[in-house]
Design a protein around this motif. Structure first.
Motif, short mmCIF file in Angstrom:
data_model
loop_
_atom_site.label_atom_id
_atom_site.label_comp_id
_atom_site.label_asym_id
_atom_site.label_seq_id
_atom_site.Cartn_x
_atom_site.Cartn_y
_atom_site.Cartn_z
N THR A 266 0.84 -1.20 0.00
CA THR A 266 0.00 0.00 0.00
C THR A 266 0.87 1.26 0.00
OG1 THR A 266 -1.81 -1.15 1.11
CG2 THR A 266 -1.80 1.25 1.26
N ILE A 267 1.92 1.26 0.82
CA ILE A 267 2.82 2.42 0.83
C ILE A 267 3.58 2.52 -0.48
CG2 ILE A 267 4.83 3.44 1.98
CD1 ILE A 267 3.83 2.20 4.59
N VAL A 270 0.95 4.16 -2.90
CA VAL A 270 0.50 5.55 -2.68
C VAL A 270 1.66 6.53 -2.56
CG1 VAL A 270 -1.65 4.79 -1.60
CG2 VAL A 270 0.33 5.32 -0.15
N ALA A 271 2.81 6.06 -2.07
CA ALA A 271 3.97 6.95 -1.90
C ALA A 271 4.97 6.79 -3.04
CB ALA A 271 4.65 6.69 -0.56
N GLY A 272 5.11 5.59 -3.57
CA GLY A 272 5.94 5.36 -4.74
C GLY A 272 7.36 5.89 -4.60
N SER A 337 0.08 11.09 0.31
CA SER A 337 0.41 9.67 0.47
C SER A 337 -0.30 9.09 1.69
CB SER A 337 1.92 9.48 0.61
OG SER A 337 2.60 9.86 -0.57
N LEU A 338 -0.28 9.84 2.79
CA LEU A 338 -0.96 9.38 3.99
C LEU A 338 -2.47 9.32 3.75
CD1 LEU A 338 -1.05 8.54 6.94
CD2 LEU A 338 -0.86 10.93 7.61
N ALA A 339 -3.02 10.34 3.11
CA ALA A 339 -4.46 10.38 2.86
C ALA A 339 -4.90 9.21 1.99
CB ALA A 339 -4.84 11.71 2.21
N LEU A 340 -4.17 8.92 0.92
CA LEU A 340 -4.54 7.81 0.05
C LEU A 340 -4.35 6.47 0.77
CD1 LEU A 340 -3.03 8.99 -3.37
CD2 LEU A 340 -5.42 9.09 -2.62
#
Length: 487
Positions: A266-267, A270-272, A337-340
């Motif tokens: 997941t990280i 969303v953060a890539g 990133s945190l929100a997604l």
């Protein structure tokens, strides 16, 4: 195989509390045990120092947690110990006096249960601290101690503190501060079983088990489950297993594990490329390399096929914890990133777990920095708090988000679309993790005879249903770095 997990967990939203750092109450008289030199609350955390957070302080924050939508708390260890994290247990029957002792804990348990908030404790049963009575007796009496077989003594003399000499006993990962139990000793086994039973009888709602994969004694965790569940069939047993947990999720041991196999992908999605590798390389949860939507979908599909559905619905799904850097810092302080990540967490099968402070934008690198104190209200990120509160409320309002099936509808570029499905409810979630807006037309092939979801329940963008020749299609337009929930 017949797998049964507690129903309440499937509908729970957890909040993980590191007690020394969450809340410090000054409204109680603690006696000499609390007359201690504490570090200033606002100073950066240290490996050894105490901030003085306590369970009385948690009681004072229960209204805040209830307003956030929290229905269960997982506490890292609270038993008497000589470390701020309390993984060096001295007494499994006494809550640490710095936390307020047993009196504060039972007051907390009652106050939490009055609000329908469950309480899960951390069981550190692989190893103990050097001050644990039975090991301390060995340090005092050497080979004459009657408890030699409780631990893994190799030679004499023992060196519990001088690192220039061999320890001559087994400590967890070579740490002489953490002598390992000899679980093959029936007395040790029985002692731990009774600790597990004692706190279940006292009213706790489950155990999170620290490094349970280290205990290889045959039948140990099967017996632990039988004895705990005999007292409370609804008790939650969740193991700290970071990788493939199938050996422990066979229906005879744990209900679930801390789902780091959800966290890492997941990280990475969303953060890539924003992932700060100095925070990501050491822990074994792999929030790298970056994943596109298809790569993320493949990882999630593999995860959902790994365990029985009953267990998937009880997994503890986290984005940050006391053992890894906080997502906000891992993502280079990128709030999107945190929100997604939270959007995907709150719409995924299993129980989401919010690490204290993440909901107000608390950053933190690797230990001890990920264990910062909860900030004063003036420092809260109100936008992030509103996001958490809204997504938790959304999850609690829609059964499909808690127990509905999970169907991937599309994974193209950086846009990931999936549905949570019950016979009478269909929720569609779309995420665009790209820095550019996304337009996507999604064929809808699910067997669904009810009205198609039209209402935007959360997020940004637009969604329009188009009637195709064979099946309807969903035309999506999503802003950059955004998500959308339809119901």
């Amino acid at each position: 195989m017949d797998v049964q997990t507690p129903d309440w967990v499937k509908h729970a939203v957890f909040y993980q509390i590191f007690p020394d750092r969450f809340a410090r109450s000054n409204n109680h008289s603690y006696g000499p045990a609390m007359a201690a030199a504490l570090e200033p609350w606002d100073d950066p955390p240290t490996l050894e120092g105490y901030k003085g957070g306590n369970l009385w302080g948690v009681i004072e924050r229960l209204d805040y947690l209830q307003d956030l939508g929290i229905t269960a708390i997982y506490f890292t260890p609270i038993f008497q110990s000589t470390s701020n994290h309390r993984y060096h247990t001295h007494d499994y029957y006494q809550v640490d006096p710095l936390l307020g002792g047993n009196e504060a804990f039972f007051a907390l348990l009652e106050a939490a249960h009055q609000r329908d908030i469950r309480v899960v404790l951390d069981g550190v049963f692989n190893h103990t601290g050097r001050g644990f009575f039975y090991f301390n007796d060995i340090l005092e009496n050497g080979p004459h101690s009657p408890w030699l077989d409780w631990f893994k003594i190799e030679a004499w003399p023992l060196s519990a503190y001088d690192g220039s000499l061999p320890a001559n006993y087994i400590g967890w990962i070579g740490n002489r501060a953490l002598p390992e139990f000899n679980h093959d000793n029936p007395a040790v086994r029985e002692y731990i079983m009774r600790v597990g039973e004692h706190w279940i009888r006292a009213g706790i709602d489950g155990w999170r088990l620290d490094v349970p994969f280290e205990i290889a004694t045959e039948g140990f965790w099967q017996e632990f489950r039988q004895r705990v569940k005999a007292l409370n069939p609804d008790a939650y047993i969740v193991g700290e297993v970071w990788k493939d947990a199938r050996p422990w999720l066979d229906g005879t041991q744990f209900d679930a594990v801390m789902n780091y196999l959800f966290t890492g992908p997941t990280i990475a999605y969303v953060a890539g490329p924003r992932v700060q590798m100095e925070y990501a390389e050491l822990p074994d949860y792999y929030p790298y390399p970056p994943l596109d939507a298809r790569g993320y979908g493949d990882k999630i599909q593999q995860l959902l096929e790994r365990y029985p559905w009953e267990i998937q619905l009880s997994q503890l799904n986290l984005l940050s914890s006391h053992d890894i850097a906080r997502l906000l810092s891992v993502a280079g302080e990128d709030q999107a990133s945190l929100a997604l990540g939270v959007l995907l967490q709150m719409t995924f099968p299993g129980a989401p777990s919010v690490y204290y402070g993440d909901e107000v934008g608390l950053p933190g690198g690797l230990d001890p920095d990920c264990r910062r104190t909860f900030p004063p209200q003036a420092q809260w990120n109100q936008e992030m708090l509103t996001l958490h509160r809204g997504l938790i409320a959304l999850r609690r309002a829609h059964p499909a988000l808690r127990v509905g099936g999970y169907e991937v509808l599309a994974a193209e570029g950086m846009t990931y679309v999936f549905a949570r499905v019950l016979p009478q409810e269909l929720i569609i979630i779309a995420v665009n993790a790209d820095e550019q807006p996304s337009q996507l037309t999604v064929p809808f092939a699910l067997d669904w005879s009810e009205e198609l979801p039209q209402q935007r329940l959360f997020g940004q963008g637009s969604a329009t249903w188009q009637q195709g020749t064979a099946s309807p299609q969903l035309a999506l337009e999503l802003p950059a770095r955004s998500g959308l929930v339809l119901g």
